[in-house]
Write an enzyme that holds these catalytic residues in place. Structure first.
Site, PDB file in Angstrom:
ATOM      1  N   GLU A  20      25.640  34.307 -21.594  1.00  0.00           N
ATOM      2  CA  GLU A  20      26.412  34.012 -20.391  1.00  0.00           C
ATOM      3  C   GLU A  20      26.998  35.295 -19.818  1.00  0.00           C
ATOM      4  O   GLU A  20      27.561  36.111 -20.546  1.00  0.00           O
ATOM      5  CB  GLU A  20      27.550  33.044 -20.723  1.00  0.00           C
ATOM      6  CG  GLU A  20      28.450  32.716 -19.523  1.00  0.00           C
ATOM      7  CD  GLU A  20      29.507  31.688 -19.878  1.00  0.00           C
ATOM      8  OE1 GLU A  20      29.118  30.543 -20.175  1.00  0.00           O
ATOM      9  OE2 GLU A  20      30.703  32.041 -19.886  1.00  0.00           O
ATOM     10  N   PHE A  22      29.138  36.975 -16.123  1.00  0.00           N
ATOM     11  CA  PHE A  22      29.882  36.667 -14.908  1.00  0.00           C
ATOM     12  C   PHE A  22      29.713  37.812 -13.909  1.00  0.00           C
ATOM     13  O   PHE A  22      29.476  38.964 -14.312  1.00  0.00           O
ATOM     14  CB  PHE A  22      31.370  36.430 -15.200  1.00  0.00           C
ATOM     15  CG  PHE A  22      32.122  37.647 -15.661  1.00  0.00           C
ATOM     16  CD1 PHE A  22      32.720  38.498 -14.752  1.00  0.00           C
ATOM     17  CD2 PHE A  22      32.240  37.942 -17.016  1.00  0.00           C
ATOM     18  CE1 PHE A  22      33.415  39.628 -15.173  1.00  0.00           C
ATOM     19  CE2 PHE A  22      32.932  39.065 -17.455  1.00  0.00           C
ATOM     20  CZ  PHE A  22      33.522  39.913 -16.526  1.00  0.00           C
ATOM     21  N   TRP A  52      30.369  30.933 -11.901  1.00  0.00           N
ATOM     22  CA  TRP A  52      30.589  30.710 -10.464  1.00  0.00           C
ATOM     23  C   TRP A  52      32.082  30.689 -10.210  1.00  0.00           C
ATOM     24  O   TRP A  52      32.799  29.880 -10.792  1.00  0.00           O
ATOM     25  CB  TRP A  52      29.961  29.366 -10.092  1.00  0.00           C
ATOM     26  CG  TRP A  52      30.029  28.956  -8.658  1.00  0.00           C
ATOM     27  CD1 TRP A  52      31.024  28.223  -8.066  1.00  0.00           C
ATOM     28  CD2 TRP A  52      29.060  29.200  -7.641  1.00  0.00           C
ATOM     29  NE1 TRP A  52      30.732  28.005  -6.748  1.00  0.00           N
ATOM     30  CE2 TRP A  52      29.523  28.590  -6.450  1.00  0.00           C
ATOM     31  CE3 TRP A  52      27.841  29.886  -7.614  1.00  0.00           C
ATOM     32  CZ2 TRP A  52      28.814  28.640  -5.256  1.00  0.00           C
ATOM     33  CZ3 TRP A  52      27.135  29.932  -6.415  1.00  0.00           C
ATOM     34  CH2 TRP A  52      27.621  29.318  -5.267  1.00  0.00           C
ATOM     35  N   HIS A  80      26.065  28.314 -12.910  1.00  0.00           N
ATOM     36  CA  HIS A  80      27.259  27.470 -12.923  1.00  0.00           C
ATOM     37  C   HIS A  80      27.595  27.063 -11.491  1.00  0.00           C
ATOM     38  O   HIS A  80      27.426  27.840 -10.549  1.00  0.00           O
ATOM     39  CB  HIS A  80      28.451  28.228 -13.508  1.00  0.00           C
ATOM     40  CG  HIS A  80      28.332  28.528 -14.962  1.00  0.00           C
ATOM     41  ND1 HIS A  80      29.421  28.597 -15.801  1.00  0.00           N
ATOM     42  CD2 HIS A  80      27.252  28.772 -15.752  1.00  0.00           C
ATOM     43  CE1 HIS A  80      29.026  28.874 -17.028  1.00  0.00           C
ATOM     44  NE2 HIS A  80      27.714  28.999 -17.021  1.00  0.00           N
ATOM     45  N   ARG A 110      33.738  20.837 -13.115  1.00  0.00           N
ATOM     46  CA  ARG A 110      34.793  20.510 -12.162  1.00  0.00           C
ATOM     47  C   ARG A 110      35.483  21.783 -11.694  1.00  0.00           C
ATOM     48  O   ARG A 110      35.794  21.967 -10.534  1.00  0.00           O
ATOM     49  CB  ARG A 110      35.830  19.570 -12.801  1.00  0.00           C
ATOM     50  CG  ARG A 110      36.850  19.044 -11.785  1.00  0.00           C
ATOM     51  CD  ARG A 110      38.120  18.581 -12.434  1.00  0.00           C
ATOM     52  NE  ARG A 110      38.910  19.697 -12.956  1.00  0.00           N
ATOM     53  CZ  ARG A 110      40.129  19.553 -13.460  1.00  0.00           C
ATOM     54  NH1 ARG A 110      40.676  18.359 -13.543  1.00  0.00           N
ATOM     55  NH2 ARG A 110      40.796  20.611 -13.909  1.00  0.00           N
ATOM     56  N   GLY A 111      35.724  22.683 -12.623  1.00  0.00           N
ATOM     57  CA  GLY A 111      36.489  23.880 -12.310  1.00  0.00           C
ATOM     58  C   GLY A 111      37.960  23.611 -12.497  1.00  0.00           C
ATOM     59  O   GLY A 111      38.435  22.486 -12.317  1.00  0.00           O
ATOM     60  N   ASP A 112      38.708  24.630 -12.870  1.00  0.00           N
ATOM     61  CA  ASP A 112      40.141  24.479 -13.069  1.00  0.00           C
ATOM     62  C   ASP A 112      40.875  24.614 -11.746  1.00  0.00           C
ATOM     63  O   ASP A 112      40.351  25.185 -10.790  1.00  0.00           O
ATOM     64  CB  ASP A 112      40.653  25.536 -14.056  1.00  0.00           C
ATOM     65  CG  ASP A 112      40.150  25.273 -15.464  1.00  0.00           C
ATOM     66  OD1 ASP A 112      40.023  24.089 -15.818  1.00  0.00           O
ATOM     67  OD2 ASP A 112      39.892  26.245 -16.191  1.00  0.00           O
ATOM     68  N   LYS A 174      29.721  11.871 -17.568  1.00  0.00           N
ATOM     69  CA  LYS A 174      28.863  12.939 -17.043  1.00  0.00           C
ATOM     70  C   LYS A 174      27.416  12.750 -17.491  1.00  0.00           C
ATOM     71  O   LYS A 174      26.480  12.975 -16.711  1.00  0.00           O
ATOM     72  CB  LYS A 174      29.391  14.301 -17.507  1.00  0.00           C
ATOM     73  CG  LYS A 174      30.685  14.715 -16.816  1.00  0.00           C
ATOM     74  CD  LYS A 174      31.113  16.133 -17.147  1.00  0.00           C
ATOM     75  CE  LYS A 174      31.726  16.249 -18.509  1.00  0.00           C
ATOM     76  NZ  LYS A 174      32.338  17.586 -18.731  1.00  0.00           N
TER      77      LYS A 174
END
Length: 597
Positions: A20, A22, A52, A80, A110-112, A174
């Site tokens: 992974e 970023f 993302w 993502h 969902r994302g924070d 989900k």
């Protein structure tokens, strides 16, 4: 290829692994990450995932990075995608751009909530939960059959969850919405994970589970990540190199248990854009393609009547035996023969071994890394409980003074309590703050302290660390003019500064190409390490974040309230200033220079 198809076709003699990454904050960091991915690609990852930013804040860089690994290296890429601040058109644009790049896999999150929000509030009522995003993609006539969809799971529990039962319910929803595979948030408690996995399977969920593993890089970064992700923290170790070594050993043991006791086909490495840790883990496990090549070479070169079965596969190759597979670092030198700064294109995986938070090297792909799955910051209620209702400049000044005097544990700019290192220069910080120069970062000068020093030490034992004193603060325009005049009057080549406001105005006495190492270490048998660099790109990246923090803090309070007007005015009128004194042998030099006469 879809990740589930790739999993079915995996035929290597060892478990699979994914990486992974970023999108880095700086252009040079982005370029260096491309080189880093190019060096890691030959290890043979099953896939690469690209995070993302909330609301598509890293949209272009995420797509470019995903396209690079997909097209240039032919590695299946998982993009993502979050619901945070996303509307239907934004989701469609992202999916269409991914499809055009040949990407067939997404991780729907969902994302924070963005920092400054009490609760996660959907921009579009159709995208309230990750399951909504999954269902939307799956039912879309253009994207439904094209994408393989992954979802997240949280073996240690989601930080916002009220109970583990709700976590399991959300995961089931989900999966029922159309998810094809599961990637878990990182964890370190294998026994807890194995118990969690049994419960997931008992629910009838049969899709692949890929557990998240992150080699520990330093105790400080590990503790910060663990706090953000809700993971359980092992005991502290006061030696960064030993922490990294322990992190590698722990990751190796974790991977072995997951693939044997857990029966899992592979793992997902959260790299934090660093290289050396995952290399060492894969070498220790004997999982990488390069490790397999070495094993095959040993077998091929052995006499035909020699029995190699007594050699444990995971011990055939070690980090030292595989060292010829890794490009050896060279010490770049300037034309004068002195050691030159690390070149931006250096093809090595060790020069940013000891990332140092926001003050890391801006050329590093890991610059500014926090939680790559978003998150962080206090809720509105917790923030107001600590910071109150500031309605005037004296109120704000008192807030920063209260933090320095340990009367409150955090500020919006300092998410942790005052460090022992900053405490050593506390009188100076108090003096500046009483002057209405609100300090947000600093360090004392250090001249050859042992790397084992409990306050300023870092890196492996047996070395010595050095620091130039610096301080960063918010002040009004008159403070900036005082500083400029002071530097001109003293004609001091030992002082460098940057000053910028929210509008983008920048003042400095530093040339654009100058790189200023303010922390470095000398260790036995190693090159000089420079984990902390202050230069234009790093300052501008931090400036953007710092002024965004003022705006995010302002939304804690109702529109048109005194608190919000004050914080918005401060954001618009104050300047962020960074000052470095280069005489690290004089502990009082910076503070004497900044004192009023």
């Amino acid at each position: 290829m879809k990740l589930t198809d790739r999993l079915q076709q995996w035929g290597a003699p060892h478990p699979f692994f994914t990486f992974e990454f970023f999108p880095p904050r700086t252009d040079q960091g982005f370029e260096n990450l491309l080189s880093r991915i190019a060096r890691l690609a030959p290890l043979g990852p099953l896939a690469i995932t690209i995070t993302w930013g909330a609301g598509g804040s890293t949209k272009d860089r995420s797509l470019d990075l995903a396209g690079f690994s997909q097209v240039e290296h032919g590695i299946d890429t998982v993009l993502h995608l979050t619901c945070t601040n996303m509307v239907q058109g934004t989701v469609d644009d992202a999916l269409r751009s991914a499809k055009e790049r040949g990407i067939q896999n997404v991780l729907a999150l969902r994302g924070d909530p963005p920092r400054g929000s009490e609760y996660w509030i959907p921009t579009d009522p159709r995208f309230v939960h990750a399951s909504d995003l999954v269902a939307y993609i799956r039912s879309h006539p253009e994207f439904g059959s094209h994408f393989c969809i992954g979802v997240a799971a949280y073996p240690d529990g989601h930080t916002d969850s009220k109970s583990s039962e709700l976590d399991f319910q959300h995961l089931r929803t989900k999966v029922e919405a159309g998810a094809d595979f599961i990637v878990t948030q990182l964890f370190y408690d294998v026994d807890n994970f194995l118990d969690w996995q049994k419960k997931v399977r008992a629910m009838g969920i049969t899709i692949p589970i890929i557990p998240g593993v992150a080699p520990i890089q330093s105790y400080a970064s590990f503790a910060r990540m663990s706090k953000l992700c809700g993971t359980r923290v092992p005991p502290a170790v006061n030696d960064d190199q030993k922490v990294k070594d322990y992190g590698v050993e722990l990751a190796i043991e974790t991977c072995r248990r997951l693939t044997t006791e857990g029966g899992l086909g592979g793992v997902h490495f959260c790299t934090l854009n660093l290289e050396k840790g995952v290399r060492r883990v894969l070498e220790g496990l004997g999982w990488s393609h390069q490790s397999v090549q070495v094993v095959n070479k040993i077998i091929q070169e052995s006499p035909s009547d020699t029995d190699n079965s007594h050699i444990p596969p995971d011990l055939v190759i070690t980090a030292s035996e595989a060292s010829h597979l890794v490009e050896r670092p060279t010490t770049p030198r300037s034309e004068t023969g002195s050691i030159a700064p690390e070149p931006a294109t250096a093809s090595r995986g060790t020069w940013d071994d000891f990332p140092n938070g926001r003050f890391g090297d801006p050329n590093s792909p890991a610059f500014g890394a926090l939680n790559p799955w978003d998150g962080g910051g206090l809720s509105v209620s917790d923030g107001i409980a600590q910071w109150g209702h500031p309605k005037s400049i004296p109120h704000l000044q008192n807030l920063f003074l209260s933090y320095l005097n340990s009367k409150i544990p955090t500020t919006p700019f300092s998410p942790e309590t005052l460090s022992a290192e900053s405490s050593s220069i506390l009188p100076h910080l108090l003096q500046l703050t009483r002057r209405n120069w609100w300090t947000v970062a600093s360090q004392p000068a250090v001249d050859a302290s042992p790397s084992s020093d409990p306050i300023v030490g870092w890196g492996p034992r047996g070395g010595y660390v050095f620091q130039k004193a610096f301080v960063e603060f918010f002040c009004d325009k008159s403070g900036v003019e005082w500083l400029r005049k002071r530097v001109q009057e003293r004609d001091s080549a030992l002082i460098t500064y940057y000053a910028a406001n929210a509008k983008g105005d920048l003042l400095s006495n530093v040339s654009e190409e100058t790189r200023n190492a303010v922390t470095w270490g000398v260790f036995p048998g190693q090159e000089i390490a420079q984990p902390t660099v202050i230069e234009r790109d790093s300052f501008l990246a931090w400036k953007t974040e710092a002024f965004a923090t003022w705006a995010q803090w302002a939304v804690f309070y109702p529109p048109y309230s005194e608190e919000r007007r004050l914080l918005e005015n401060v954001r618009n009128e104050r300047w962020l200033v960074s000052v470095v004194h280069h005489d690290f042998k004089s502990p009082e030099a910076l503070w004497t220079f900044l004192s009023e006469e």
